[in-house]
Each structure stands twice: as structure tokens, then as C-alpha cells.
Design a protein around this motif. Sequence first.
Motif, mmCIF file in Angstrom:
data_model
loop_
_atom_site.group_PDB
_atom_site.id
_atom_site.type_symbol
_atom_site.label_atom_id
_atom_site.label_comp_id
_atom_site.label_asym_id
_atom_site.label_seq_id
_atom_site.Cartn_x
_atom_site.Cartn_y
_atom_site.Cartn_z
ATOM 1 N N LEU A 106 -4.356 1.842 -4.423
ATOM 2 C CA LEU A 106 -2.895 1.759 -4.443
ATOM 3 C C LEU A 106 -2.461 0.305 -4.347
ATOM 4 O O LEU A 106 -2.984 -0.450 -3.530
ATOM 5 C CB LEU A 106 -2.307 2.510 -3.248
ATOM 6 N N MET A 107 -1.502 -0.071 -5.172
ATOM 7 C CA MET A 107 -0.857 -1.369 -5.033
ATOM 8 C C MET A 107 0.617 -1.102 -4.790
ATOM 9 O O MET A 107 1.308 -0.543 -5.647
ATOM 10 C CB MET A 107 -1.047 -2.227 -6.287
ATOM 11 N N LEU A 108 1.093 -1.457 -3.608
ATOM 12 C CA LEU A 108 2.481 -1.225 -3.211
ATOM 13 C C LEU A 108 3.209 -2.557 -3.243
ATOM 14 O O LEU A 108 2.988 -3.424 -2.405
ATOM 15 C CB LEU A 108 2.532 -0.601 -1.815
ATOM 16 N N LYS A 109 4.093 -2.725 -4.217
ATOM 17 C CA LYS A 109 4.697 -4.024 -4.505
ATOM 18 C C LYS A 109 6.159 -4.073 -4.098
ATOM 19 O O LYS A 109 6.950 -3.228 -4.502
ATOM 20 C CB LYS A 109 4.592 -4.315 -6.005
ATOM 21 N N SER A 110 6.511 -5.054 -3.290
ATOM 22 C CA SER A 110 7.923 -5.301 -3.020
ATOM 23 C C SER A 110 8.642 -5.569 -4.333
ATOM 24 O O SER A 110 8.100 -6.214 -5.238
ATOM 25 C CB SER A 110 8.069 -6.508 -2.090
ATOM 26 N N GLY A 111 9.869 -5.088 -4.426
ATOM 27 C CA GLY A 111 10.602 -5.234 -5.683
ATOM 28 C C GLY A 111 10.684 -6.651 -6.195
ATOM 29 O O GLY A 111 10.617 -6.901 -7.405
ATOM 30 N N VAL A 124 2.810 0.738 -7.474
ATOM 31 C CA VAL A 124 4.127 1.260 -7.131
ATOM 32 C C VAL A 124 5.057 0.083 -6.824
ATOM 33 O O VAL A 124 4.735 -0.770 -6.001
ATOM 34 C CB VAL A 124 4.063 2.206 -5.920
ATOM 35 N N ALA A 125 6.215 0.043 -7.470
ATOM 36 C CA ALA A 125 7.156 -1.058 -7.308
ATOM 37 C C ALA A 125 8.383 -0.594 -6.541
ATOM 38 O O ALA A 125 9.101 0.297 -6.990
ATOM 39 C CB ALA A 125 7.566 -1.626 -8.666
ATOM 40 N N VAL A 166 1.764 2.951 -13.474
ATOM 41 C CA VAL A 166 2.768 2.242 -12.680
ATOM 42 C C VAL A 166 3.949 3.180 -12.475
ATOM 43 O O VAL A 166 4.413 3.820 -13.428
ATOM 44 C CB VAL A 166 3.265 0.964 -13.378
ATOM 45 N N LEU A 167 4.422 3.265 -11.231
ATOM 46 C CA LEU A 167 5.668 3.960 -10.916
ATOM 47 C C LEU A 167 6.630 2.935 -10.323
ATOM 48 O O LEU A 167 6.296 2.267 -9.343
ATOM 49 C CB LEU A 167 5.437 5.088 -9.914
ATOM 50 N N ALA A 168 7.809 2.796 -10.900
ATOM 51 C CA ALA A 168 8.758 1.778 -10.445
ATOM 52 C C ALA A 168 10.102 2.412 -10.124
ATOM 53 O O ALA A 168 10.659 3.159 -10.939
ATOM 54 C CB ALA A 168 8.931 0.692 -11.507
ATOM 55 N N GLY A 169 10.594 2.094 -8.932
ATOM 56 C CA GLY A 169 11.929 2.542 -8.538
ATOM 57 C C GLY A 169 12.833 1.391 -8.175
ATOM 58 O O GLY A 169 14.052 1.545 -8.098
#
Length: 417
Positions: free
Chosen positions: A395-400, A357-358, A255-258
Motif C-alpha cells: 500500500l502507498m498512502l499519499k497525502s494529497g 491511494v491519494a 491507483v485510487l484517488a479522492g
Amino acid sequence: MTLRIGCIADDFTGGTDVAAAFRRAGLRTALVFGVPGDDAALPGDCDAAVVALKSRSTPAGEAVAESLATQKWLWSQGAAQVYFKYCSTFDSTPAGNIGPVTDALLDAAGAPLTLSCPASPPNGRTVYQGHLFVHDQPLDESPLRHHPLNPMTDASLPRLLSAQTEHRVGLVDWATVRRGVEAVREALLRFERDGVRHVIADALTDEDLAVLGAAALELPVVTGAAGLAEGLGHAYPSAGHAVADTPLPGGRAAVLAGSCSARTLEQIAHFHSAGLPALHLDVLAAAAGQDVASAALDWYEAQDRDVPVLVYASASPGELAAVQARLGVTEAAAQVEELLGTLAAELVRRGVRKLLVAGGETSGAVTSALGVRAVLVGDEADPGVPWTYTDGLALMLKSGNFGAPDLFVRALEDTTR
């Protein structure tokens, strides 16, 4: 291939969200990142194509230019209708970008008006009397009032949109929506005769959004969040089966979170509480020239290969304010994007095949760093949060703001087998 509808999303996780909505409606859906070139092709046989831009917080002129180029490309692929997808919390400022982009798309299409609704009931976003609610709170009383880029200080959608366009804004209220499709169509015709260009619609339930979608089926341009897109998708004639379920690839998971949203912070806390390895990145140290990425990769290599890991630059409101005070808002965001993009590319090179990815800006940085231009949309782990697939990578691209608190753990559990 018969492309039924094209969509322009103003950020990458928004693109993922709306692509999942079209898939739920039974449309085979592709997701493309960035303005496609003239020779760009869709990855497979698709009923819906979503192009995800990074135009939510760019200067309005840049957002308009990219959106118009994307609209032209979608027309070239056969799309008769274009959906402009923005966040269900209407992230924007008085300078735009929702109003300017919508006006430009309408001008290009020669369309007199559009229907707009950011409601997304499964995610707690509803519209009543033109006011946007986040769960039981008006938008301006929700955590979105502290958004680091677009703080939302008004819940009235007509007021918010009127500040961004010179055209008139109207409202189809909930009582009209509840009377059904024909009542909404009649209201749109009245607004068109009266010279109203932007029509906000109330919606409290998915059934309301289905009514609005059916009423908007013939409009060249429709705008809103993923909820209205799904209602619109259901109104199309049967598109056959959606994309078949796709198994996750083998390999490591990360998981990568920004994002600094309240929900992402909850998801990070849950990952910690599950006893899984997590590393917080020092953005100020990176800005000072320290090789934070190399240190993070050394940490990653020391972890159990059969356990998912989390690497994050997300921060609490107080921590974020301190970083922004030192670096400025723009530079702080740029540091996070560069750092997480670099890490994404290196993690994939080192064997990560499931990457969650968050954050919208973070997702844009990651897909750019990986050179990913298009994916097919698969199963959702939570509403609006699907897995997507390209060249052996999931890839999972997640809205914050999206996903349950346990999403990070649940989505990746048993994926390393």
C-alpha cells in the motif's frame, strides 16, 4: 523490542509521511491504523510506532478522546516520548484540532510546554518569523486557502494556534535556531519560566530541524510535521538498521484517488498523458443511487492486466464546489469515501496487490475497508510517500499535496511483472 518513540498522526497519509521520516532517521518503524485496542501488538521489532487516526477534521472532543487513548497505549508499549503529527500546512480551524489535542496530551503527560514546527523543506513548507510558507507563497496565498474542509486564511502560526488554546504561544525565531541546540534549549527554559506552553519554532532547512529535534529530545510531548519528527529521530542514539528493502508483490496494480489537491490533479493529468487507463467516478450519480461501483469494476475487468489503472473521484475546484452545493460538504466527502472504500476491497479481492491511494480521508476509508490495522514501512517513492507492507499487499498512502507530478506512473511502472 525497545520502543523509543510513539507518534499520534491526525490522518492516515500523515501517519505514512511521519513513519517514512522515522525510517529515514534509522528507526525501524511500524504504522498502526486507528486507536489500538488494549491487546493490540506491534507488527515486528520496532524503534518507532506511529498510530494514524482520522482526527484532523472530526469534532475536537472526539479528536482529543482518540488521541488520549492512543497516548495511553503508546505509553503501555514503552514509549517515553510522544510526537503529535499534523499536516505541514497546519490544517485546522479556530475550533481545533491542533490546539485542543496538544493541550490534552500535555495535561496527561504533566508536561509544562511543547515545541511545535510544521516545516517540511523537501515539500516546500518552511517557517520564518512564525509565518508558514508553501514554497514561495505565504500559507494564506497558496492553494490551501481553498482547502475544502479547512481553508487556511492566515499564515501566522502563533495567531492560528492562539485561536485554539487558552495558553500562551511563543516563538523561537530563526536567528536563535541558527545559534544551535543549546540556544534553543535556553529559549525553551525561558518560555517555561514565563508560563508559555506552546513554542512555535522557525525552520528553513533540514539542518534547522535537526537542531530543533536535538533540543526537544527530553520533552515528553513534541508536535509538528514529518520534518521535525525526522530531526528528532536523528537525535536518538543509534537504533540499528532500518527496515530492510522489501520487494513489491506480484499481481495487478491500481491507483485510487479522492484528493482534490492541486498536486493530485497534476498526477491524474500525468497518468492520462501517459496513455494509461483512467476512470472518473460520478459522485452525484452514486449519491442518486446508481451503482457506480459495479460499473467501475466492469471497466476494470476490461483493462489489460499488465497495465496499472487509475480510478478517481478527484475534481477541480469548480467541479468540487458544484458537487458540494448539491450534496453538502459532509455528504460529498462521505460519498467519495464509501465509493472508494468499496472499490478498494473489491479490487484487492480481484487480484490487485499494489495499491496507491491519494488523499488522507480516502486512505482512511481504504484501510478501513480492507481491514488493515498495521503495516511495516518500506522504501519511499518520493519524500513522505513510502510503500508499506502487510499480508502480501503493498500500500502507498499519499497525502494529497505530496509527490512529484509523475508519481502515479513512476511508482507503478514495471510493478505488474
